[in-house]
Design a protein around this motif. Sequence first.
Motif, PDB file in Angstrom:
ATOM      1  N   UNK A   1       0.829  -1.204   0.000  1.00 22.76           N
ATOM      2  CA  UNK A   1       0.000   0.000   0.000  1.00 22.76           C
ATOM      3  C   UNK A   1       0.864   1.255   0.000  1.00 22.76           C
ATOM      4  N   UNK A   2       1.948   1.245   0.790  1.00 22.62           N
ATOM      5  CA  UNK A   2       2.853   2.397   0.828  1.00 22.62           C
ATOM      6  C   UNK A   2       3.501   2.614  -0.531  1.00 22.62           C
ATOM      7  N   UNK A   3       3.979   1.520  -1.139  1.00 23.75           N
ATOM      8  CA  UNK A   3       4.629   1.627  -2.450  1.00 23.75           C
ATOM      9  C   UNK A   3       3.652   2.147  -3.498  1.00 23.75           C
ATOM     10  N   UNK A   4       2.427   1.652  -3.450  1.00 22.61           N
ATOM     11  CA  UNK A   4       1.411   2.106  -4.414  1.00 22.61           C
ATOM     12  C   UNK A   4       1.071   3.575  -4.210  1.00 22.61           C
ATOM     13  N   UNK A   5       0.970   3.981  -2.944  1.00 26.64           N
ATOM     14  CA  UNK A   5       0.605   5.367  -2.639  1.00 26.64           C
ATOM     15  C   UNK A   5       1.706   6.326  -3.074  1.00 26.64           C
ATOM     16  N   UNK A   6       2.958   5.912  -2.937  1.00 28.81           N
ATOM     17  CA  UNK A   6       4.079   6.777  -3.280  1.00 28.81           C
ATOM     18  C   UNK A   6       4.504   6.631  -4.742  1.00 28.81           C
ATOM     19  N   UNK A   7       3.968   5.640  -5.429  1.00 30.15           N
ATOM     20  CA  UNK A   7       4.398   5.388  -6.800  1.00 30.15           C
ATOM     21  C   UNK A   7       5.803   4.814  -6.872  1.00 30.15           C
ATOM     22  N   UNK A   8       6.208   4.086  -5.805  1.00 32.38           N
ATOM     23  CA  UNK A   8       7.530   3.493  -5.743  1.00 32.38           C
ATOM     24  C   UNK A   8       7.500   2.057  -6.280  1.00 32.38           C
TER      25      UNK A   8
END
Length: 451
Positions: A325-332
């Motif tokens: 979820x963090x990666x998706x939210x940051x576009x990482x």
Amino acid sequence: MSTQHVLIVDDEPDIRELLEITLGRMGLETHAAGDLREAGNLLRDARFDLCLTDLRLPDGSGIQLVDYIQQHHPELPVAVISAHGTMETAIAALKAGAFDFVAKPVDLERLRALVGSALKLNQENSPQQPDRRRQPLLGNSPAMQGIRDTVAKLARSQAPIYIHGESGTGKELIARQIHDQGPRRTAPFVPVNCGAIPPELMESEFFGHIKGSFTGATVDRPGLFQTAHGGTLFLDEVADLPLAMQVKLLRAIQERRIRPVGANQETPVDVRILSATHKNLADEVAANRFRQDLYFRLNVIELQAPPLRERIEDLPLLATHLLERIASRWGHPSLRLADGALHALEQYPFPGNVRELENILERAATLCEGQTLYARDLRLSPPNPAGNASTTSPPPLAVGEAALDTQLANQQREVIRRALEQTRWNKTQAAEVLGISFRQLRYRLKKLGIE
């Protein structure tokens, strides 16, 4: 669509006729019984989509029928109708498993809304319906499996539910699941943090106001009850409500009507109430900070949200989900935990539970170099499983992830062994000494190879 069938159980012919006419106009086929025996025969011989039963019957109680249906026809929603509509009676019916409770004289608009909601149950839960749940309750631990099973049952009722648990355990997520799996799922789910509303604005926030009712009221404004009409109102941190507001909230819940500030007439509302707090509500009642009558009205069914430390085996799954979820939210690109980082998390007590886990991972994702999070990126405070402050400095850790893994495992193994020896290998007492649950101790014994 096939005709839906409703069983009406009431010993008063006039009431049966009123219900049959009302439901017939809704396109429903009705079957009537005058007592428990007759109702039992009909239930054995035919299939029904809803049962409406009077509370007092010639040969028993409507709550006995609720119990019978719960045992033999658990998928059949049953609502209790009674001229003796006290709070205690309603709570007893709901605790027995009734879908809802209606007082006589029957409000036909309220009855039609109840019937519509109850008949949606089988439709909404059919395999053809899309899964509209926003976010799953993750975890394969016994605690989370139990929560999911309980949520599925509670979603079929309209009973008020009180969710108790520490901060960060996902009480709002549980409430959303109850809403999303029930017949109100197409209507609004309205969460409100009761502790975040200024006392002077609380009545207006909950019940709305009309134009000109006070300085600054330039337009009519609906309140939270109107916004949640047909759906669910989730009262988070309900223990923070002032006593004056508790009185007004109790009346709104019991009467199913609210009066906007400045209005001359009451407005009917149809909402299901779910509430939660991290405080012990019974203690708040004992301290005269929370009304006992409101407590009984909200706490018809209590659900305990387990802390993360009591389901530590769910941590790898939760961490993976949160990192995605963090990666998706940051576009990482995708993020992952190194083994040493996971081991460090498994030893951490998580006083802030899953919310703290997410904060730790988000901070580590900011600090890490690359896509792998190492133990040093987590910046955790040293664990203290025995609950005693150490008077000596910890030994220096060797450099490198593999060495750190070994060092952490050895330290944990030594602490657990000391606790076991202190309690003569009584695992229940050892878990108490360590400040963890018996299940968590058993999990760590297996993981660390301690026999």
